[in-house]
Design an enzyme around this catalytic site. Structure first.
Site, mmCIF file in Angstrom:
data_model
loop_
_atom_site.group_PDB
_atom_site.id
_atom_site.type_symbol
_atom_site.label_atom_id
_atom_site.label_comp_id
_atom_site.label_asym_id
_atom_site.label_seq_id
_atom_site.Cartn_x
_atom_site.Cartn_y
_atom_site.Cartn_z
ATOM 1 N N ARG A 237 34.651 53.291 45.606
ATOM 2 C CA ARG A 237 33.932 52.259 45.917
ATOM 3 C C ARG A 237 32.433 52.617 45.085
ATOM 4 N NH1 ARG A 237 37.841 50.080 47.177
ATOM 5 N NH2 ARG A 237 38.113 48.853 49.367
ATOM 6 N N GLU A 266 29.720 43.209 43.512
ATOM 7 C CA GLU A 266 31.142 42.644 42.795
ATOM 8 C C GLU A 266 31.119 40.932 43.014
ATOM 9 O OE1 GLU A 266 34.086 44.958 43.772
ATOM 10 O OE2 GLU A 266 33.375 46.838 42.761
ATOM 11 N N HIS A 284 37.349 45.905 39.028
ATOM 12 C CA HIS A 284 37.972 46.290 40.261
ATOM 13 C C HIS A 284 39.665 46.026 40.294
ATOM 14 C CE1 HIS A 284 37.121 47.036 44.842
ATOM 15 N NE2 HIS A 284 38.157 47.714 44.418
#
Length: 307
Positions: A237, A266, A284
Site C-alpha cells: 500500500r 491513486e 497498481h
C-alpha cells in the site's frame, strides 16, 4: 434456481469482465452493474447501492456514513484482498457481513515484486528508458542470486515470494508481527527484526497491510539505515512509504533505486518520483493479472452467495 436478492456491482473492473458477469448472472437475477464506469464514493456510492442486499466492491470507500444510509445492505463481498477501504467496525455495527478471501491474487503480486527486484538490480528499468531516448548504456547491474532479501510482512504474498526466490539462492530475512519461525525453518529463511533488515538487506520488499501502525513505516530514518546499494520494492500500500522521504533518499543516492506499484494518492498523476531515473512505478497492477482478476472475481461471487 437463481436468487432474486438485489445485487450491485460497484467495481468497474468486475462489471466489464464477461466471464465474471456471466457467472454472477447464473446465480442472481436482479443485478445492477457499474456499466458507466463511474468512480463511486460517498453519496454516489450510497445512491448506487440503495435498496441492494448484496454488493461487490473493489476500492470504493465503505464508510460509516455510507453504511448508515443503506439499511437493506446485508453483505459486502470484496473484489480484491486489501481491506483498508472498509470500516470494519461500522460494518459490524450495522450487521453487514464481509465476504472476503485472503491470498487469491498472491501470485500476481509476488511475481511483480520479483520483477521489480530483477529490474532494479540489473538497471534494466533505467537503461531501457535511456535506450528509448537514443542512449546506449550497457550498465549491467548486479544479479539477484545470492543477495540478501528482506521481506517485511509474511502473509500470503510474502510466503509466495519466498517460493519464487528459492531458485535464486538468496539469504531471506523475514519480519512479521506473527510468529513465522516454523515457516522460516521449513523454507530456509531467517526470522529477523526490522533493524537487521534495514542494515543487511540488498533488497527490502514490503508486504504489510495499511493501518495506523504501518503508516510511513518507511521514512527518512529507515532509509538512512539502508545500504547505499540497496533497493526498495513496495507492492503493498502506498501510505506505508513516506514518498517525500523516498524522493529525497533516491535523489541523494542514499539508496540505489526503488519501485512501487502503489501510492498514497491513486491514480498518481504528478509526483517528483516520476522524474527520477532510479525510480520505477506502475499503476497498481500487481493484483490485476488476468489470472488474478478472475480468481478475485470468482472468490467475490462465492463469498456473496454464502450465508
Amino acid at each position: 434456481m437463481k436468487s432474486a436478492k438485489p445485487i450491485a456491482v460497484a467495481s468497474r473492473t468486475f462489471s466489464r469482465h464477461p466471464v465474471l458477469r456471466a457467472r454472477l448472472e447464473e446465480l442472481f437475477s436482479n443485478i445492477m452493474f457499474n456499466d458507466q464506469g463511474l468512480s463511486l464514493k460517498d453519496e454516489d456510492l450510497v445512491k448506487f447501492l440503495s435498496g441492494k442486499e448484496g454488493a461487490i466492491i473493489a476500492l470504493e470507500p465503505i464508510t460509516e456514513n455510507v453504511l448508515s444510509k443503506l439499511p437493506q445492505l446485508k453483505v459486502i463481498s470484496k473484489f480484491g484482498v486489501g481491506l483498508d477501504n472498509l470500516d470494519l467496525n461500522a460494518m459490524k455495527k450495522y450487521s453487514v457481513r464481509l465476504g472476503w478471501s485472503g491470498g487469491v491474487n498472491k501470485r500476481g503480486v509476488s511475481e511483480l515484486s520479483l520483477f521489480f527486484m530483477l529490474g532494479l538490480l540489473r538497471s534494466t528499468f533505467s537503461t531501457s528508458r535511456e535506450f528509448a531516448a537514443g542512449k546506449w548504456n550497457n550498465v549491467g547491474g548486479v544479479q539477484l542470486s545470492a543477495k540478501t532479501v528482506g521481506i517485511i510482512g509474511c502473509g500470503h504474498i510474502g510466503k509466495d515470494l519466498v517460493e519464487l526466490l528459492k531458485p535464486c539462492g538468496c539469504k531471506i530475512l523475514i519480519n512479521d508481527l506473527l510468529d513465522v519461525s516454523d515457516f522460516c525453518r521449513k523454507n530456509g529463511a531467517v526470522c529477523a527484526d526490522k533493524e537487521q533488515i534495514w542494515k543487511e538487506a540488498d533488497v527490502v520488499s514490503l508486504h504489510v497491510p495499511f493501518d495506523g501502525s504501518t503508516k510511513n513505516l518507511i521514512d527518512a530514518a529507515v532509509l538512512s539505515k539502508m545500504k547505499p546499494t540497496a533497493v526498495l520494492v513496495n507492492t503493498s500500500r502506498g501510505n506505508i512509504v513516506d514518498e517525500q522521504a523516498l524522493f529525497t533518499a533516491l535523489k541523494e543516492k542514499k539508496i540505489a533505486a526503488a519501485a512501487a506499484d502503489v501510492f498514497a494518492v491513486e491514480p498518481l498523476t504528478a509526483s517528483p518520483l516520476q522524474q527520477l531515473m532510479n525510480f520505477t512505478g506502475t499503476a497498481h497492477v500487481g493484483g490485476s493479472s488476468a489470472e488474478a482478476v478472475l480468481a478475485m472475481g470468482m472468490s467475490a461471487i462465492e463469498n456473496l452467495k454464502e450465508e
